[in-house]
Enzyme design. Structure first.
Site, PDB file in Angstrom:
ATOM      1  N   LYS A 118     -39.943  54.610  70.448  1.00  0.00           N
ATOM      2  CA  LYS A 118     -40.102  53.194  70.808  1.00  0.00           C
ATOM      3  C   LYS A 118     -38.750  52.515  70.733  1.00  0.00           C
ATOM      4  CE  LYS A 118     -43.521  50.253  71.737  1.00  0.00           C
ATOM      5  NZ  LYS A 118     -44.889  50.542  72.187  1.00  0.00           N
ATOM      6  N   GLY A 160     -54.892  37.353  73.495  1.00  0.00           N
ATOM      7  CA  GLY A 160     -53.643  37.716  74.164  1.00  0.00           C
ATOM      8  C   GLY A 160     -53.787  37.650  75.667  1.00  0.00           C
ATOM      9  N   ASN A 182     -49.684  41.464  79.630  1.00  0.00           N
ATOM     10  CA  ASN A 182     -50.118  42.486  80.590  1.00  0.00           C
ATOM     11  C   ASN A 182     -51.490  43.040  80.203  1.00  0.00           C
ATOM     12  OD1 ASN A 182     -50.374  45.565  81.057  1.00  0.00           O
ATOM     13  ND2 ASN A 182     -49.063  44.900  82.717  1.00  0.00           N
ATOM     14  N   GLY A 217     -53.915  41.866  77.936  1.00  0.00           N
ATOM     15  CA  GLY A 217     -55.008  40.896  77.833  1.00  0.00           C
ATOM     16  C   GLY A 217     -55.421  40.314  79.175  1.00  0.00           C
TER      17      GLY A 217
HETATM   18  N1  GLU Z   1     -45.630  50.305  75.634  1.00  0.00           N
HETATM   19  C1  GLU Z   1     -46.819  51.013  75.990  1.00  0.00           C
HETATM   20  C2  GLU Z   1     -47.511  51.519  74.733  1.00  0.00           C
HETATM   21  O1  GLU Z   1     -47.403  50.936  73.680  1.00  0.00           O
HETATM   22  C3  GLU Z   1     -46.584  52.093  77.037  1.00  0.00           C
HETATM   23  C4  GLU Z   1     -45.618  53.177  76.678  1.00  0.00           C
HETATM   24  C5  GLU Z   1     -45.223  54.082  77.827  1.00  0.00           C
HETATM   25  O2  GLU Z   1     -45.708  53.884  78.927  1.00  0.00           O
HETATM   26  O3  GLU Z   1     -44.412  54.978  77.580  1.00  0.00           O
HETATM   27  O4  GLU Z   1     -48.263  52.453  74.772  1.00  0.00           O
END
Ligand code: GLU
Length: 405
Positions: free
Chosen positions: A103, A214, A217, A219
């Protein structure tokens, strides 16, 4: 706020008590492989220089390249990013894609930046991290406040630096610039497929009343998807507050109102409520779709919903999780419920590397199959160990990772 990484580790300790994975395996999962912090200098429009703090946590790549989004938020800090990266490891494993977990983030309120500043900041994040990223190393994606356009700037910057023009270094790009059809709505759509697979087990009827916390995207798309499927969306909120109508909100009109005024507040088709009231609203299904720790021991008792589906990451704290389990309110956990986003990201990565492009129908057919089979798998694991769906999902994920290791 409770430290999200402590919450994640409490969940890990809990599953280790339910099933014996061996101390060494659990020990490996208590720290990320790499935790990178960078300073990103950005020339602001007024000529001044500002330094932003950026992160990439590469948690575990046993199952494949590190995978996970990048969050832009003023409260983003390393413990949040570490927790989100840990949950990505489990999420990819639960849904059965060959990806590890990572992340990223930047501590910034993107609403305070001009478009040019935002582009320079996003390109700066890639400049600092390009050695670590790559289609077979680490593949970022959107998360809170990061858009397809930002992904396109980042893919372009990576191509300039490395010469890799496949676009497979990053997912969630705009359609037409290497993005996959269906990626934009995939998180909410995947959540709906998981919900459909588990609906009866959750004790809910078709067309029941839904409240959504929320309007990002996840919600906003969830409101449209549940509404179209014949459910009654009775309440929804954004960062400023919520709106409630026991007879169901008109989602198309509400979406227009939000676009025009910047908030759901003041919508004529409902009554304004506070964010706190939304959590306790009279409904059947509650969908937290914003941030961590929305439901804690402070408000878990107020929940009237019969079930919860976590489109956000980490919205229910471990203490609230216990309270809700005692109250027989089942929770479809984040690492299953919101895994549609990363699943379609994986489809995008596959399309970029193979040169194929899939139709929207192909994307959603595959997504539905994967979400339903993962939902059934975690439900079986939960029943076998007489535990919650969350712990069922942890068991399913960790069994797979341990076997691969
Ligand atoms: N940010 C999104 C999640 O928390 C998508 C992550 C991704 O597509 O790699 O799952």
């Amino acid at each position: 706020m409770q430290n999200p990484f402590d919450n994640a580790m409490t969940q890990l300790d809990k599953v280790a008590k339910i099933r014996n994975f061996g101390d060494e395996f659990i020990l490996r999962l208590r720290q990320p492989d790499r935790d990178i912090r960078v300073s990103i200098p950005v020339k602001m429009d007024d000529g001044s220089l500002k330094i932003f703090e950026g992160y990439r946590v590469e948690y575990n790549n046993t199952m494949g390249p590190y995978k996970g989004g990048i969050r832009y938020h003023q409260n983003t800090e390393i413990n949040e990013v570490k927790a989100l990266a840990f949950w990505m490891v489990l999420k990819c494993s639960v849904v059965g894609i060959p990806m590890g977990g990572g992340k990223g983030g930047i501590t910034v309120n993107p609403k305070e930046l001009s478009k040019g500043e935002l582009e320079r900041l996003s390109r700066g994040w890639i400049q600092k991290l390009s050695d670590n990223l790559g289609p077979n190393k680490d593949v970022p994606a959107p998360d809170v406040n990061t858009t397809p356009e930002i992904m396109a700037w980042m893919a372009d910057e990576f191509a300039k630096i490395t010469g890799d023009k496949t676009g497979a270094v990053i997912t969630g790009k705009p359609v037409g610039q290497g993005g996959s059809l269906g990626r934009d709505t995939a998180t909410a759509q995947g959540g709906f497929y998981a919900f459909e697979a588990l609906r009866q087990e959750l004790g809910l009827d078709e067309g029941c009343r839904v409240a959504i916390e929320g309007f990002g995207n996840a919600g906003a798309n969830a409101a449209v998807i549940w509404d179209r499927a014949g459910y009654s969306v009775v309440a929804i909120s954004d960062s400023k507050g919520g709106i409630y109508n026991p007879d169901g909100l008109d989602i198309a009109k509400l979406t227009d109102h939000k676009k025009n005024t910047g908030s759901v507040l003041g919508f004529s088709g409902g009554t304004d409520i506070t964010n706190e009231e939304l959590v306790g609203v009279d409904c059947d299904l509650l969908i937290p779709a914003a941030f961590e720790n929305t439901i804690t021991e402070a408000n878990a008792d107020k929940i009237k919903a019969k079930a919860i589906l976590e489109l956000a990451n980490g919205p229910v704290s471990p203490k609230a999780d216990e309270i809700l389990f005692q109250k027989n309110i089942p929770i479809v956990p984040d690492i299953l419920a919101n895994s549609g986003g990363v699943t379609v990201s994986y489809f995008e990565w596959e399309q970029n590397l193979s040169g194929d492009s899939w139709t929207e129908k192909e994307v959603f057919d595959k997504l539905r199959t994967m979400m339903a089979s993962s939902a059934n798998k975690i439900s079986e694991k939960a029943k076998e160990s007489q535990t919650s769906l969350r712990m069922g999902a942890f068991i399913a994920a960790l069994d797979t990772i341990k076997a691969a290791l």
